[in-house]
Design a protein around this motif. Structure first.
Motif, PDB file in Angstrom:
ATOM      1  N   THR A 596     -34.058 -83.687 -42.413  1.00  0.00           N
ATOM      2  CA  THR A 596     -34.953 -84.871 -41.817  1.00  0.00           C
ATOM      3  C   THR A 596     -36.156 -85.415 -42.649  1.00  0.00           C
ATOM      4  O   THR A 596     -36.948 -84.302 -43.142  1.00  0.00           O
ATOM      5  CB  THR A 596     -35.048 -84.891 -40.409  1.00  0.00           C
ATOM      6  N   VAL A 597     -36.304 -86.571 -42.816  1.00  0.00           N
ATOM      7  CA  VAL A 597     -37.430 -86.826 -43.384  1.00  0.00           C
ATOM      8  C   VAL A 597     -38.481 -87.570 -42.426  1.00  0.00           C
ATOM      9  O   VAL A 597     -37.849 -88.296 -41.733  1.00  0.00           O
ATOM     10  CB  VAL A 597     -37.344 -87.829 -44.801  1.00  0.00           C
ATOM     11  N   VAL A 629     -35.102 -89.292 -51.566  1.00  0.00           N
ATOM     12  CA  VAL A 629     -34.186 -88.293 -51.276  1.00  0.00           C
ATOM     13  C   VAL A 629     -32.971 -87.894 -52.148  1.00  0.00           C
ATOM     14  O   VAL A 629     -32.232 -88.593 -52.347  1.00  0.00           O
ATOM     15  CB  VAL A 629     -33.463 -88.658 -49.794  1.00  0.00           C
ATOM     16  N   GLY A 630     -33.124 -86.881 -52.975  1.00  0.00           N
ATOM     17  CA  GLY A 630     -32.256 -86.546 -53.868  1.00  0.00           C
ATOM     18  C   GLY A 630     -32.408 -87.350 -55.330  1.00  0.00           C
ATOM     19  O   GLY A 630     -33.231 -88.381 -55.393  1.00  0.00           O
ATOM     20  N   PRO A 656     -39.227 -89.974 -37.630  1.00  0.00           N
ATOM     21  CA  PRO A 656     -38.112 -89.635 -38.353  1.00  0.00           C
ATOM     22  C   PRO A 656     -37.861 -90.985 -39.123  1.00  0.00           C
ATOM     23  O   PRO A 656     -37.833 -92.065 -38.610  1.00  0.00           O
ATOM     24  CB  PRO A 656     -37.054 -89.299 -37.390  1.00  0.00           C
ATOM     25  N   LEU A 657     -37.614 -90.764 -40.392  1.00  0.00           N
ATOM     26  CA  LEU A 657     -37.439 -91.827 -41.340  1.00  0.00           C
ATOM     27  C   LEU A 657     -35.952 -91.755 -41.730  1.00  0.00           C
ATOM     28  O   LEU A 657     -35.199 -93.147 -41.738  1.00  0.00           O
ATOM     29  CB  LEU A 657     -38.020 -91.632 -42.754  1.00  0.00           C
ATOM     30  N   ASP A 694     -42.820 -72.472 -50.110  1.00  0.00           N
ATOM     31  CA  ASP A 694     -42.239 -73.023 -49.074  1.00  0.00           C
ATOM     32  C   ASP A 694     -43.266 -73.726 -47.994  1.00  0.00           C
ATOM     33  O   ASP A 694     -44.484 -73.481 -47.988  1.00  0.00           O
ATOM     34  CB  ASP A 694     -41.560 -72.295 -48.081  1.00  0.00           C
ATOM     35  N   VAL A 695     -42.954 -75.077 -47.593  1.00  0.00           N
ATOM     36  CA  VAL A 695     -43.739 -75.650 -46.712  1.00  0.00           C
ATOM     37  C   VAL A 695     -42.998 -76.182 -45.630  1.00  0.00           C
ATOM     38  O   VAL A 695     -41.606 -76.377 -45.564  1.00  0.00           O
ATOM     39  CB  VAL A 695     -44.493 -77.096 -47.559  1.00  0.00           C
ATOM     40  N   GLN A 696     -43.735 -76.278 -44.421  1.00  0.00           N
ATOM     41  CA  GLN A 696     -43.075 -77.002 -43.401  1.00  0.00           C
ATOM     42  C   GLN A 696     -43.670 -78.573 -43.124  1.00  0.00           C
ATOM     43  O   GLN A 696     -44.695 -78.857 -43.832  1.00  0.00           O
ATOM     44  CB  GLN A 696     -43.322 -76.276 -42.153  1.00  0.00           C
ATOM     45  N   VAL A 697     -42.815 -79.319 -42.343  1.00  0.00           N
ATOM     46  CA  VAL A 697     -43.184 -80.678 -42.016  1.00  0.00           C
ATOM     47  C   VAL A 697     -44.692 -80.590 -41.447  1.00  0.00           C
ATOM     48  O   VAL A 697     -44.827 -79.964 -40.535  1.00  0.00           O
ATOM     49  CB  VAL A 697     -42.340 -81.343 -40.957  1.00  0.00           C
TER      50      VAL A 697
END
Length: 715
Positions: A596-597, A629-630, A656-657, A694-697
């Motif tokens: 999810t973005v 995304v991608g 959420p987008l 690594d990152v989290q939202v």
């Protein structure tokens, strides 16, 4: 300027002839070329507005335009020279609209029905130009006749005007050959074979059969036409005048296609050039002369006679029905049979009675376009003003309704009801005119023409026709102006875009169909400003005409939160040369661990691609962000994406987008690495990566530093 940019891009890409297809995605034009090696990359990147040029595998080529991609694509597609290029639209094209219009009906559900009408349409479409040219010559002669300068009914007619007649009769007399050629080409048959078969039935030798001693002629009591039958090899052959016929070549080509493909299977390739044409001619010319030709003539005459009966016995209903059904026939491509019947009527009866009431539909269509033009001028909508003015000119001068229909009317649902009222009023005028004796048997014309201002003189009675088309035009125009052509939401959005463009053209450069992404994607974060910055902000506050966004305050450092969880990928390692080179913007990539973005901070969704692969956010801080995304996931056409927001939505941090299906994207072979880019990076002094691993939202991801305050020179 925009047109010049479009021409430079096409010239540098190798011209229209080098283009197989052209689409566009979020930031770039995507070309498929015949030969990509001839493109000068350096020259392309020097074209004003081009952010980069990227050769791809095979003969694919990308031209990076950033947020201006939608406008650039539109300008390119509107170039006259692009009419012959094999371009397909990533935005809503006329073909897209036609497909949508017929999706709920039989054409959208049954492939064979769709193929039939495409065959019918493509048999006529290439010759619309010469038909239009010939119709204007007819209009010219009608004006001269109406003003009594030349009597075109004189017998004998002066040689000079016989020559003028030949100029337009050439098109209509040899129309069967043109239709046969186009129809054969559409069905992938040698078009010259199709043309040659029809030519055989129009030769002096074939026509001389009428004078043969074994020929018997009779008169058709219904149509008043003469029918002759000759004895050929002991078999009866009905002789017909095939000049101007359209049903015959259409039927003939359909049978020819079956025979042609069968013969290609029978004969080896090295013998096909000789024997396939030979057997096609040897079989199809007799078959057409003895069977297909008479059937086609009979079919056309029967339908024409039926409509003539209705026009004679129920003229009121006929005058209303024609203009009311045409607005629904044209989008579906179902109007071609009626157009063919007009030609048959002229051939069999010497006049046509369909084009008169049809003119009410055309002028109602043009009137609706004029209404849109008035509103576009009022709202200072430059794009719609250009679209409507071009469509109106094509309609009033050329009688061409497609630019109005596909370019405007089918895009805005409020237009059609207004236009239909105009059609009804125009048809009603003709119907009432017939009742009061202004027209015996309706409005007639002796020529096939495009209903425009220039062809008005060919209709009789001209006064009734003028009143009818004027009523249709003015009614539709007035209703569109009074009711508007946009819903309240569409109008508010259009005005907002116009206002945004006046302040910051980059922030509003987005396509109205959500198929193009502006460089107005934004990000925001936590801003920290020093004392000097605060003083500057105070000074700026004294000038209310200029509002400085928080992230733009000189010296301010703004951090942008991660919109999705995953492993941070340096921009240089993003597997796409356009993104990795920083052409679109500066930032990082994220190889996602989630699905999810989210919006990183409060702001406005400037672009939400329907395909779900790219989003532009203009955050309150003034930082503009693109989340893509991608890589090349636009090719999935939305499969695997669940979009949560729409363009124009207000979002907060954590909104959420889009949710995406990793399995579908990976199975299709596309990289999930998601570029997160500051697209207005040039407005900042520095844009840097603020995270590793690594990152989290919500974690810090990118930081921007505003440019320092300008130092005023001392006296």
């Amino acid at each position: 300027m925009a047109t010049e940019q479009a021409r430079q891009i096409i010239e540098t890409i190798g011209g229209p002839g080098n283009i197989k297809s052209l689409t566009h995605c979020a930031t770039r034009l995507r070309f498929e070329l015949n030969d990509a090696s001839i493109v000068d990359k350096d020259k392309m990147e020097k074209v004003e507005g081009v952010m980069g040029a990227v050769p791809q595998s095979g003969d694919r080529y990308q031209v990076v335009m950033g947020g201006a991609v939608a406008g650039a694509y539109s300008d390119i597609m509107q170039l006259p020279e692009m009419a012959k290029a094999g371009a397909s639209s990533a935005s809503k094209s006329a073909d897209d609209i036609k497909a949508e219009a017929r999706a709920g009906g039989v054409r959208g559900k049954h492939a064979w029905v769709d193929a039939f009408f495409e065959f019918l349409s493509d048999s006529f479409r290439p010759i619309l130009g010469v038909l239009l040219g010939a119709s204007l010559i007819i209009a010219f002669t009608a004006v001269l006749d109406a003003l009594k300068i030349v009597d075109f009914r004189a017998d004998p007619k002066p040689a000079s005007w016989l020559f003028v007649d030949a100029m337009w009769r050439s098109v209509f007399f040899f129309l069967p050959i043109m239709v046969a050629y186009n129809g054969a080409k559409k069905l992938k048959v040698d078009p010259w074979i199709g043309g040659a078969i029809m030519l055989a039935l129009m030769t002096p030798e074939f026509n001389a059969l009428k004078d043969s001693a074994n020929t018997v002629c009779t008169t058709n009591a219904t149509l008043g036409t003469e029918s002759c039958v000759a004895r050929i090899f002991g078999l009866p052959l009905q002789l017909n005048e095939y000049g101007g016929q359209v049903f015959v070549p259409l039927l003939m080509v359909a049978v020819l296609a079956v025979l042609y493909k069968f013969l290609q299977k029978v004969f080896p390739p090295n013998l096909q050039m000789v024997f396939v044409p030979f057997f096609c001619l040897a079989i199809m010319i007799p078959l057409t002369a003895f069977l297909i030709g008479p059937i086609g003539v009979w079919l056309g005459s029967a339908i024409g006679a039926g409509l003539a009966w209705m026009n004679t016995h129920a003229p009121f209903v006929f005058a209303l029905a024609i203009p009311m059904i045409y607005p629904f026939l044209v989008p579906l491509g179902l109007h071609w049979p009626l157009n063919a019947l007009m030609l048959i009527n002229i051939q069999a009866l010497g006049y046509d009675f369909i084009q008169g009431p049809m003119g009410a539909w055309n002028f109602a269509c043009f009137g609706a376009t004029a209404g849109v033009l008035v509103l576009a001028m009022r709202d200072k909508d430059v794009v719609m003003r250009q679209t409507a003015s071009g469509a109106l000119a094509a309609g009033l001068l050329g009688g061409i309704s497609e630019p109005s229909l596909y370019g405007i009317h089918l895009r805005f649902k409020r237009i059609y009801p207004s236009m239909l009222v105009g059609c009804f009023v125009g048809g009603l005028v003709i119907a009432v005119g017939g009742l009061v004796g202004m027209a015996d048997g309706g409005i007639k014309t002796k020529a096939f023409v495009f209903t425009s201002l220039l062809t008005i003189p060919v209709f009789n009675p001209i006064l009734l026709y003028v009143i009818a088309v004027a009523a249709a035009f003015l009614t539709a125009m007035a209703l569109v102006i009074a009711r508007g052509y946009m819903t309240k939401e569409e109008r508010a959005e259009a005005l907002a875009q116009r206002d945004e463009a006046a302040v910051d053209p980059l922030a509003a450069a987005t396509d109205t169909n959500d198929h193009a992404l502006a460089p107005a994607a934004a990000a925001t974060g936590v801003a920290a400003a020093g004392t000097a910055a605060a003083g500057t902000a105070t000074a700026v506050a004294e000038k209310p005409a200029k509002v400085v966004k928080p992230a733009m305050v000189p010296g301010t450092v703004t951090t942008i939160s991660a919109p999705l969880a995953g492993r941070v990928v340096p921009l240089s390692e993003v597997p796409d040369p356009v993104f990795s080179a920083g052409t679109v913007g500066l930032g990082v990539g994220i190889d996602p661990s989630g699905d999810t973005v989210y919006a990183p901070a409060p702001g406005k969704i400037v672009v939400a691609q329907k395909t779900g692969h790219a989003f532009g956010i203009q955050l309150d801080s003034g930082v503009e962000l693109l989340v893509h995304v991608g890589i090349d996931t636009v090719n999935l056409e939305g499969r695997g994406f669940d979009v949560k927001v729409a363009r124009g939505d207000r979002v907060e941090a954590g909104t959420p987008l889009v949710t995406f299906d990793r399995a579908i994207i990976e199975e299709a072979g596309y990289s999930l690495v998601t570029p997160v880019l500051v697209t207005n990076a040039k407005k900042f002094g520095e844009v840097t990566q603020a995270a590793q691993g690594d990152v989290q939202v919500g974690d810090e991801l990118i930081s921007t530093t505003a440019k320092p305050a300008k130092v005023e020179p001392t006296a």
